[in-house]
Each structure stands twice: as C-alpha cells, then as structure tokens.
Write a protein that holds these residues in place. Structure first.
Motif, PDB file in Angstrom:
ATOM      1  N   LEU A   1       0.740  -1.282  -0.033  1.00  0.00           N
ATOM      2  CA  LEU A   1       0.136   0.310  -0.218  1.00  0.00           C
ATOM      3  C   LEU A   1       0.849   1.282  -0.008  1.00  0.00           C
ATOM      4  O   LEU A   1       1.983   1.421   0.495  1.00  0.00           O
ATOM      5  CB  LEU A   1      -0.852   0.067   1.197  1.00  0.00           C
ATOM      6  N   PRO A   2       0.420   2.315  -0.339  1.00  0.00           N
ATOM      7  CA  PRO A   2       0.988   3.552  -0.614  1.00  0.00           C
ATOM      8  C   PRO A   2       0.886   4.110   1.062  1.00  0.00           C
ATOM      9  O   PRO A   2      -0.065   3.640   1.539  1.00  0.00           O
ATOM     10  CB  PRO A   2       0.411   4.321  -1.625  1.00  0.00           C
ATOM     11  N   TYR A   3       1.454   5.382   1.070  1.00  0.00           N
ATOM     12  CA  TYR A   3       1.051   6.021   2.151  1.00  0.00           C
ATOM     13  C   TYR A   3      -0.387   6.654   2.218  1.00  0.00           C
ATOM     14  O   TYR A   3      -0.652   7.296   1.146  1.00  0.00           O
ATOM     15  CB  TYR A   3       2.285   7.434   2.651  1.00  0.00           C
ATOM     16  N   MET A   4      -1.034   6.366   3.208  1.00  0.00           N
ATOM     17  CA  MET A   4      -2.545   6.942   3.368  1.00  0.00           C
ATOM     18  C   MET A   4      -2.646   7.680   4.822  1.00  0.00           C
ATOM     19  O   MET A   4      -2.338   6.887   5.811  1.00  0.00           O
ATOM     20  CB  MET A   4      -3.385   5.896   3.172  1.00  0.00           C
ATOM     21  N   GLU A   5      -3.405   8.445   4.754  1.00  0.00           N
ATOM     22  CA  GLU A   5      -3.821   9.338   6.045  1.00  0.00           C
ATOM     23  C   GLU A   5      -5.442  10.157   5.672  1.00  0.00           C
ATOM     24  O   GLU A   5      -5.277  10.758   4.700  1.00  0.00           O
ATOM     25  CB  GLU A   5      -2.917  10.323   6.483  1.00  0.00           C
ATOM     26  N   GLY A   6      -5.923   9.853   6.558  1.00  0.00           N
ATOM     27  CA  GLY A   6      -7.215  10.598   6.583  1.00  0.00           C
ATOM     28  C   GLY A   6      -8.501   9.818   7.061  1.00  0.00           C
ATOM     29  O   GLY A   6      -8.297   9.048   8.116  1.00  0.00           O
ATOM     30  N   SER A   7      -9.612  10.261   6.443  1.00  0.00           N
ATOM     31  CA  SER A   7     -10.920   9.544   6.883  1.00  0.00           C
ATOM     32  C   SER A   7     -11.994   9.182   5.907  1.00  0.00           C
ATOM     33  O   SER A   7     -11.634   9.994   4.743  1.00  0.00           O
ATOM     34  CB  SER A   7     -11.655  10.479   7.951  1.00  0.00           C
ATOM     35  N   SER A   8     -12.830   8.557   6.121  1.00  0.00           N
ATOM     36  CA  SER A   8     -13.659   8.223   4.966  1.00  0.00           C
ATOM     37  C   SER A   8     -14.670   9.504   4.677  1.00  0.00           C
ATOM     38  O   SER A   8     -15.201   9.424   3.514  1.00  0.00           O
ATOM     39  CB  SER A   8     -14.764   6.947   5.366  1.00  0.00           C
ATOM     40  N   GLY A   9     -14.775  10.372   5.509  1.00  0.00           N
ATOM     41  CA  GLY A   9     -15.943  11.518   5.176  1.00  0.00           C
ATOM     42  C   GLY A   9     -15.254  12.879   4.974  1.00  0.00           C
ATOM     43  O   GLY A   9     -16.026  13.760   4.803  1.00  0.00           O
ATOM     44  N   GLU A  10     -13.938  13.022   5.314  1.00  0.00           N
ATOM     45  CA  GLU A  10     -13.388  14.251   4.946  1.00  0.00           C
ATOM     46  C   GLU A  10     -12.273  14.365   4.153  1.00  0.00           C
ATOM     47  O   GLU A  10     -12.480  14.956   2.904  1.00  0.00           O
ATOM     48  CB  GLU A  10     -12.818  15.061   6.527  1.00  0.00           C
ATOM     49  N   LYS A  11     -10.851  14.220   4.442  1.00  0.00           N
ATOM     50  CA  LYS A  11      -9.783  14.076   3.569  1.00  0.00           C
ATOM     51  C   LYS A  11      -8.935  12.990   3.545  1.00  0.00           C
ATOM     52  O   LYS A  11      -8.905  12.464   4.734  1.00  0.00           O
ATOM     53  CB  LYS A  11      -9.139  15.380   3.744  1.00  0.00           C
ATOM     54  N   ILE A  12      -8.609  12.533   2.443  1.00  0.00           N
ATOM     55  CA  ILE A  12      -7.456  11.374   2.446  1.00  0.00           C
ATOM     56  C   ILE A  12      -6.240  11.884   1.533  1.00  0.00           C
ATOM     57  O   ILE A  12      -6.333  12.629   0.410  1.00  0.00           O
ATOM     58  CB  ILE A  12      -7.994  10.297   1.762  1.00  0.00           C
ATOM     59  N   ARG A  13      -5.119  11.764   2.048  1.00  0.00           N
ATOM     60  CA  ARG A  13      -3.697  11.937   1.367  1.00  0.00           C
ATOM     61  C   ARG A  13      -3.106  10.621   1.131  1.00  0.00           C
ATOM     62  O   ARG A  13      -3.130   9.697   1.749  1.00  0.00           O
ATOM     63  CB  ARG A  13      -2.747  12.702   2.282  1.00  0.00           C
ATOM     64  N   ILE A  14      -2.821  10.636  -0.260  1.00  0.00           N
ATOM     65  CA  ILE A  14      -2.156   9.348  -0.724  1.00  0.00           C
ATOM     66  C   ILE A  14      -0.701   9.710  -1.283  1.00  0.00           C
ATOM     67  O   ILE A  14      -0.558  10.695  -2.153  1.00  0.00           O
ATOM     68  CB  ILE A  14      -2.924   8.762  -1.527  1.00  0.00           C
TER      69      ILE A  14
END
Length: 481
Positions: free
Chosen positions: A73-86
């Motif tokens: 998987l790549p780096y991921m950070e965030g949430s299902s309902g706001e913002k995701i960084r990949i």
C-alpha cells in the motif's frame, strides 16, 4: 471479529506477513461491501512484509486511517468522510517509516474501496512517481468529492494513448468521474492535453482550475503583502527567464486542451503557471465567454497568452473578472479589454503591459494611489495613451502616475465627499495640458469649482450632473474661453 471490530492498530511488526482480516476472498470481490463495517480506526505502521490484499478504507465510518511502511500500500492518511492524502506527503516524513510510494502504478479498486468514500470531500495525491493512471469509474463513486489535488506524479496520464479500460469506464453517457468536483489542482505531473480535456469533461461543477508544470513553495493566495512592490517588477520578465532548463513542461504537448462547454458557465478561478507549451481551445468567444470568471492568473505561459489574443492584439475579458495577473507577453501587442464599461475588476498585476489602454474607470479602490505611486518609483510610465479617466478619489491627481498622462482628454470625478479640491490637487490638475473635458458626477458636497481652470489651455467643456445651485457661481467664469 470483522463485524464487531472498531479499532485496529499494528506498529513495528517487522516479521508480520499475514493477518486474516486483510486476506482477499472471492465473496468480498463480488459483493463489494465493507469488509469491516464497524471499524472506525485503522493504523498500520512499520510492517514492511505485511500483505494487505483488501482495499481501504474498510468502512464508510472510518474516522482515522493511517498507513505507512506497508509493502502493498502507499502512504495513506485521512478519513472516509473528510480528507485523504495518498503518497509522499513531505510534511509527514519520519525517519522511522518508509513513506515512499514508488510501487503504486494504478489507483483503482484494489487500493481504494471507492464505495466507502462516498462522503469524502477532499483528496491529495502526492509524489507517486510511477503512478500512471487512476480509475475514472472508481472516482465516479465519490459523489461528495469537491477538491482533488495531484502533485509530483511524473507519469500520471503521460501516455498519448488511452487504455481500453479507461475508454470503457467513461463509455456510459451518464457517467461522471467527478460529479461534484469544484477544485482541480494539477502540479508537476505528466498529464497531456487529451487527458486533461477528458478530466474537465467529467467535472461539470468545476469552478477552480490550477495547472503548473513545476511545483512552487508558496501558493498564490499565500503571497506576502509586504513583497507586493517587488513582485510587480519581477513579473515583467519574459518566460524564457523563468522556464529555461525546465524539463517538466510536458503539460499538453500533444496539442491544445479542450475546455468543454459544460465548464464555460461555472468556472470562476483559473491559474496556469510555468506551462510554456500549454494552449487551450476556449471556444469562439475566448475567455470572454466565461461569464462567471472572477480570477485569471497566467504566468510564464507565452503560448497560452498568444492563443487568447486576436490578430490585432485585443484580448477580450469577461465583465465578471475581479483579479487579473499575467506576464510573459509583449506589452506592445497585448490589449486586454472588456465588452462593456461595467466590470468587477478589483486586483490587477502587470499593469505596465496595458500600454494601449485608452479608457479607465476606477471606483472604491482606496489603495490605488499608493499602488500607482509604487509603479512610478520603479521607473514605469503607465498608460501613456490613456484618454479617459473616471475616478472617485481625487488624491490620484497628485501621484506621479497622473502627472504623466500626456494624452488624457476627459477626466470625470465622481462621488466626491470634499467641498473642494485641495491646493495640491488643483496644482496637479493644471499639469493635464491636453485635458478637454472636466466632469463632476454626483458630487453633492462640492461647493467650489477648482480656481485654476483658466490655466488649462485645452479645456473646452465643464459638466456637472447635479444642480449648480450649490456652487459658487463666481468660479464658473473661469471656464469661459
């Protein structure tokens, strides 16, 4: 466990290779449902051998997602309902974990569980150097996505040929890959014209477009106001000074990008920087057809400016435009103009390029006099061919800008709150030797006409749109030639 688990956190498990919850199965693939419907927190850090074979996030209610140092998987950070960084997010770099995402080649349903992101509002894809395509069909599930930022993805959409699966994704007439997207930002990517046109075609609600072929440290909105004066002189440099040696100018080399008709109405802000080979097919009306456009910034993109200007040098702009900033074009051939006298222009950079401007109307701009004075201190001769000036601030008369208006024939002063011009303003008025008409409009407080009108050799007409009863009539005889 998968149906009741609410939080899962795995850190620094260097030897861990398998975890039953992350194993793939045919049932999941066919049903496409949440594989951990109650999971609200998932953190996987420093597990280089762990295979995660299911897409993320695991549920529509995942409020905390952090993935780093996982091989599949790549780096991921965030949430299902706001913002995701990949991808590689510089500000989150840490020596303890590997944040690289070089293995990510396709962002599809094997990486992202798109149906679980139907409430997602913002996505950032950054530094995925081998990413070459994204699933347009998958993005069509993101019905709440309003902002998409793609940066430093050198191979993304770089091929001139579209894959068969992409054409199949967009085949249905009612398929919109970005149904609610309002802001699209593409910076330092390899996207070519046909791909950009396709993305714009599938973003019917887009109101802001940002394109740049090289990443910059500070965004346009983060400029230091104290450096405003310096930025004026810097922006007069040619495109060759800023883009020479730039190997990352691939944007739209395969031909002009097409702005689809569905975007002409909603687009409000367009910023294009350092794209020397970028051109657009704007339609028969050019940029003037974008009737909602409020901000237009084109820097170091000479081909784009040339494609907008007609053979006689005239460049028609929409009346809705409030901010214009350009450079990289000859000031002798560029003639921005508006279809009518009423515009919404509030901020203008690159004023020294308007050498052919003949008519200028300015209202409610208290910062204009010092701004014009700053130009004069830098040695610019502004608007040498200006013939008509309409202003509501008489202090402009005392600026160096106004003293050099040797072609000015018509001066209209509106909404003056003072009872008379100051002595300094009257002396400045005398310097307008070519002035033929002086008009006061809606100046209800005005009591005295300027006492120096007899020193204006070319003055032929004096007009006042209010009753002359408030004026001291003894001053009028100065206007009788």
């Amino acid at each position: 466990m998968s149906s009741r688990l609410r939080a899962l956190q795995i850190k620094d498990c260097q030897a861990l290779k398998e975890f039953v919850l992350f194993e793939n199965n045919d049932k999941f693939k066919t049903e496409q449902r949440s594989w951990a419907p109650s999971l609200t927190k998932l953190i996987l850090l420093g597990c280089p051998h762990l295979e995660v074979l299911k897409p993320l996030p695991p549920s529509t209610t995942c409020s905390e997602l952090l993935i780093s140092g996982v091989s599949t998987l790549p780096y991921m950070e965030g949430s299902s309902g706001e913002k995701i960084r990949i991808g590689n997010i510089d500000e989150y770099e840490d020596d303890d974990f590997d944040y690289t995402s070089d293995e990510l080649r396709t962002l599809d349903d094997k990486i992202l569980m798109f149906p679980n992101l139907k409430n997602l509002k913002s996505m950032v894809i950054h530094g995925c150097r081998n990413l070459s395509s994204i699933s347009l069909k998958g993005f069509s599930y993101l019905v709440s996505l309003t902002s998409l930022e793609i940066r430093n993805c050198e191979k993304l959409f770089a091929s001139d040929e579209m894959p068969v699966h992409t054409l199949e994704d967009v085949a249905p007439a009612n398929c919109r890959a970005f149904p609610s997207l309002e802001c699209l930002s593409i910076d330092s990517c390899g996207i070519v014209g046909k791909w950009l046109s396709l993305m714009l075609q599938h973003a019917p609600c887009l109101d802001e477009l940002y394109l740049s072929s090289r990443e910059e440290e500070n965004s346009e909105e983060e400029e230091n106001p104290e450096e405003e004066d310096n930025s004026v002189s810097n922006h007069s440099s040619s495109s060759e000074d800023t883009s020479s040696g730039n190997s990352d100018d691939r944007l739209a080399r395969d031909g002009p990008s097409h702005i689809p008709l569905n975007l002409i109405s909603p687009l409000k802000r367009i910023t294009i920087k350092r794209c020397p080979h970028q051109t657009f097919n704007w339609g028969k009306e050019g940029v003037s057809g974008f009737t909602s456009l409020e901000k237009l910034i084109i820097l170091d993109s000479p081909d784009l400016l040339s494609s907008l200007v007609h053979t006689n040098g005239r460049w028609f702009l929409p009346n809705s435009l409030g901010k214009l900033k350009i450079n990289g074009h000859s000031k002798k051939t560029l003639q921005p103009c508006f279809p009518s006298d009423i515009t919404s222009l509030k901020k203008l950079k690159g004023l020294q390029f308007l050498g052919s401007l003949r008519h200028l109307t300015v209202h409610k701009c208290p910062d204009l006099p010092p701004y014009l004075e700053s130009f004069s201190r830098q040695g610019y001769t502004l608007l040498p061919r200006l013939e008509t000036l309409c202003i509501d601030d008489p202090s402009v008369l005392t600026t160096s800008f106004c003293r050099h208006l040797t072609s000015l024939q018509h001066l209209k002063l509106t909404w003056l709150e003072e009872v008379r011009l100051t002595d300094e303003q009257e002396q400045a008025l005398v310097l307008l030797k070519s002035l033929q008409e002086l008009q006061f409009n809606r100046c209800s407080a005005l009591v005295d006409l300027p006492a120096v009108l007899h020193n204006l050799p070319s003055l032929k007409s004096l007009k006042n749109e209010l009753s002359l009863q408030a004026l001291k009539l003894q001053n009028i005889y100065y206007c009788i030639m």
